[in-house]
Scaffold this motif. Structure first.
Motif, mmCIF file in Angstrom:
data_model
loop_
_atom_site.group_PDB
_atom_site.id
_atom_site.type_symbol
_atom_site.label_atom_id
_atom_site.label_comp_id
_atom_site.label_asym_id
_atom_site.label_seq_id
_atom_site.Cartn_x
_atom_site.Cartn_y
_atom_site.Cartn_z
ATOM 1 N N ARG A 110 0.867 -1.009 0.077
ATOM 2 C CA ARG A 110 0.080 -0.037 -0.257
ATOM 3 C C ARG A 110 0.840 1.199 -0.052
ATOM 4 N NH1 ARG A 110 -2.898 -3.494 -0.617
ATOM 5 N NH2 ARG A 110 -4.895 -4.119 0.260
ATOM 6 N N SER A 111 0.086 2.518 -0.290
ATOM 7 C CA SER A 111 0.869 3.504 -0.093
ATOM 8 C C SER A 111 0.362 4.494 0.809
ATOM 9 C CB SER A 111 1.027 4.388 -1.475
ATOM 10 O OG SER A 111 -0.220 4.551 -1.883
ATOM 11 N N THR A 112 0.980 5.311 1.678
ATOM 12 C CA THR A 112 0.840 6.091 2.706
ATOM 13 C C THR A 112 1.198 7.462 2.661
ATOM 14 O OG1 THR A 112 2.133 5.458 4.269
ATOM 15 C CG2 THR A 112 0.151 4.212 4.425
ATOM 16 N N LEU A 113 0.190 8.333 3.181
ATOM 17 C CA LEU A 113 0.850 9.806 3.164
ATOM 18 C C LEU A 113 0.150 10.532 4.358
ATOM 19 C CD1 LEU A 113 2.501 12.128 1.832
ATOM 20 C CD2 LEU A 113 0.203 12.634 0.617
ATOM 21 N N ALA A 114 0.856 11.154 5.240
ATOM 22 C CA ALA A 114 0.464 12.002 6.314
ATOM 23 C C ALA A 114 -0.007 13.496 5.647
ATOM 24 C CB ALA A 114 1.282 12.006 7.536
ATOM 25 N N VAL A 115 -0.791 14.001 5.761
ATOM 26 C CA VAL A 115 -1.206 15.568 5.334
ATOM 27 C C VAL A 115 -1.761 16.326 6.356
ATOM 28 C CG1 VAL A 115 -2.631 16.718 3.397
ATOM 29 C CG2 VAL A 115 -2.018 14.395 3.131
ATOM 30 N N ALA A 116 -1.047 17.584 6.399
ATOM 31 C CA ALA A 116 -1.666 18.801 7.202
ATOM 32 C C ALA A 116 -2.503 19.582 6.323
ATOM 33 C CB ALA A 116 -0.458 19.186 8.204
ATOM 34 N N TRP A 117 -3.587 20.236 6.787
ATOM 35 C CA TRP A 117 -4.157 21.041 6.047
ATOM 36 C C TRP A 117 -5.295 21.979 6.912
ATOM 37 C CZ3 TRP A 117 -6.070 15.982 6.415
ATOM 38 C CH2 TRP A 117 -7.254 15.695 6.580
ATOM 39 N N PHE A 118 -5.778 23.091 6.223
ATOM 40 C CA PHE A 118 -6.891 23.621 7.105
ATOM 41 C C PHE A 118 -7.964 23.753 6.349
ATOM 42 C CE2 PHE A 118 -2.446 25.128 8.215
ATOM 43 C CZ PHE A 118 -2.761 25.585 9.864
ATOM 44 N N GLN A 119 -9.343 23.728 7.054
ATOM 45 C CA GLN A 119 -10.387 23.721 6.246
ATOM 46 C C GLN A 119 -11.402 24.779 7.136
ATOM 47 O OE1 GLN A 119 -11.331 19.384 6.175
ATOM 48 N NE2 GLN A 119 -12.441 19.463 7.755
ATOM 49 N N SER A 120 -12.710 24.780 6.340
ATOM 50 C CA SER A 120 -13.595 25.947 6.894
ATOM 51 C C SER A 120 -14.450 25.144 7.977
ATOM 52 C CB SER A 120 -14.343 26.474 6.006
ATOM 53 O OG SER A 120 -15.056 25.348 5.060
ATOM 54 N N ALA A 121 -14.668 24.049 8.039
ATOM 55 C CA ALA A 121 -15.466 23.419 8.931
ATOM 56 C C ALA A 121 -15.201 21.984 9.641
ATOM 57 C CB ALA A 121 -16.933 23.023 8.413
ATOM 58 N N PRO A 122 -15.792 21.577 10.920
ATOM 59 C CA PRO A 122 -15.127 20.389 11.476
ATOM 60 C C PRO A 122 -15.749 19.222 10.859
ATOM 61 C CG PRO A 122 -16.446 21.545 12.815
ATOM 62 C CD PRO A 122 -16.578 22.255 11.724
ATOM 63 N N ASP A 123 -15.613 18.986 9.594
ATOM 64 C CA ASP A 123 -16.154 17.761 9.090
ATOM 65 C C ASP A 123 -15.150 16.794 8.356
ATOM 66 O OD1 ASP A 123 -18.699 18.842 9.224
ATOM 67 O OD2 ASP A 123 -18.535 20.271 7.304
ATOM 68 N N VAL A 124 -15.271 15.602 8.322
ATOM 69 C CA VAL A 124 -14.504 14.473 7.818
ATOM 70 C C VAL A 124 -14.458 14.742 6.315
ATOM 71 C CG1 VAL A 124 -13.878 12.351 7.728
ATOM 72 C CG2 VAL A 124 -14.975 13.167 9.642
ATOM 73 N N PRO A 125 -13.434 14.853 5.937
ATOM 74 C CA PRO A 125 -13.444 15.092 4.242
ATOM 75 C C PRO A 125 -13.848 13.912 3.499
ATOM 76 C CG PRO A 125 -11.066 15.076 5.305
ATOM 77 C CD PRO A 125 -12.113 15.044 6.349
ATOM 78 N N SER A 126 -14.683 13.896 2.720
ATOM 79 C CA SER A 126 -15.152 12.638 2.083
ATOM 80 C C SER A 126 -15.522 13.265 0.643
ATOM 81 C CB SER A 126 -16.078 11.957 2.826
ATOM 82 O OG SER A 126 -16.500 10.802 2.392
ATOM 83 N N GLY A 127 -15.264 12.026 -0.256
ATOM 84 C CA GLY A 127 -15.857 12.329 -1.606
ATOM 85 C C GLY A 127 -15.677 13.501 -2.484
ATOM 86 N N GLU A 128 -16.398 13.995 -3.137
ATOM 87 C CA GLU A 128 -16.315 15.366 -3.929
ATOM 88 C C GLU A 128 -16.495 16.713 -2.988
ATOM 89 O OE1 GLU A 128 -18.009 15.312 -7.889
ATOM 90 O OE2 GLU A 128 -17.293 13.267 -8.338
ATOM 91 N N ASP A 129 -16.871 16.589 -1.867
ATOM 92 C CA ASP A 129 -17.087 17.667 -1.009
ATOM 93 C C ASP A 129 -15.624 18.033 -0.365
ATOM 94 O OD1 ASP A 129 -19.568 17.954 -1.453
ATOM 95 O OD2 ASP A 129 -20.269 16.273 0.100
ATOM 96 N N ALA A 130 -14.769 17.318 -0.502
ATOM 97 C CA ALA A 130 -13.520 17.479 -0.018
ATOM 98 C C ALA A 130 -12.851 18.615 -0.555
ATOM 99 C CB ALA A 130 -12.460 16.286 0.137
ATOM 100 N N ASP A 131 -12.139 19.344 0.290
ATOM 101 C CA ASP A 131 -11.451 20.739 -0.145
ATOM 102 C C ASP A 131 -10.803 20.479 -1.598
ATOM 103 O OD1 ASP A 131 -9.153 22.602 -0.384
ATOM 104 O OD2 ASP A 131 -10.562 23.827 1.082
ATOM 105 N N PRO A 132 -10.957 21.179 -2.604
ATOM 106 C CA PRO A 132 -10.280 21.231 -3.765
ATOM 107 C C PRO A 132 -8.705 20.896 -3.762
ATOM 108 C CG PRO A 132 -11.965 22.816 -4.079
ATOM 109 C CD PRO A 132 -11.964 22.311 -2.793
ATOM 110 N N ALA A 133 -8.134 21.620 -2.780
ATOM 111 C CA ALA A 133 -6.780 21.619 -2.428
ATOM 112 C C ALA A 133 -6.401 20.351 -2.090
ATOM 113 C CB ALA A 133 -6.304 22.754 -1.685
#
Length: 143
Positions: free
Chosen positions: A105-128
């Motif tokens: 498998r491949s893994t990556l830890a990502v740090a980011w900022f978002q506008s709401a406390p929602d779990v990013p999922s699907g096409e609703d995830a931040d474009p960045a």
């Protein structure tokens, strides 16, 4: 169990396996958000990711910055980051095509900022977040 599924702009499907969220400005007792404070917040979030997930590669998605007030205080103009700081671990199939897809498998830890406390999922995830260049950043590993 995955917490969410995202299809990156490249078409690769990734799974969110761990997520940590916090208030971007939680605990800020005085002053106001400005470039200097925000630069420290961004560096601090990346540092948290590096310490917590030293087993894999780390990527920081550069946050958007807003300037809601044109007047400048003692530390320069007000500059605001999105209100939620996130660090998550994502996994996907191996990047290297020669690796056995059952064993790798491949893994990556990502740090980011978002506008709401929602779990990013699907096409609703931040474009960045969806724009991550997985093939260039993630690390393959054996299960």
């Amino acid at each position: 169990m995955s917490l969410g599924h995202i299809v990156l702009l490249s078409g690769r499907a990734i799974e969110l396996t761990e997520l940590r969220m916090s208030s971007t400005y939680g605990g800020m007792l005085e002053g106001y958000p400005c470039r200097r404070i925000n630069d420290m917040k961004v560096r601090g979030l990346r540092s948290q990711a590096e310490k917590a997930f030293s087993f894999t590669a780390i990527h920081l998605v550069q946050p958007s910055r807003e300037y809601p007030d044109s007047t400048a205080g003692a530390f320069g103009p007000v500059e605001v980051l999105p209100p939620v700081s996130c660090v998550g671990v994502f996994r996907s199939t191996a990047v290297a095509p020669e690796l056995d897809p059952v064993l790798h498998r491949s893994t990556l830890a990502v740090a980011w900022f978002q506008s709401a406390p929602d779990v990013p999922s699907g096409e609703d995830a931040d474009p960045a977040l969806r724009g991550i260049r997985w093939e260039d950043l993630a690390q393959d590993h054996e299960l």
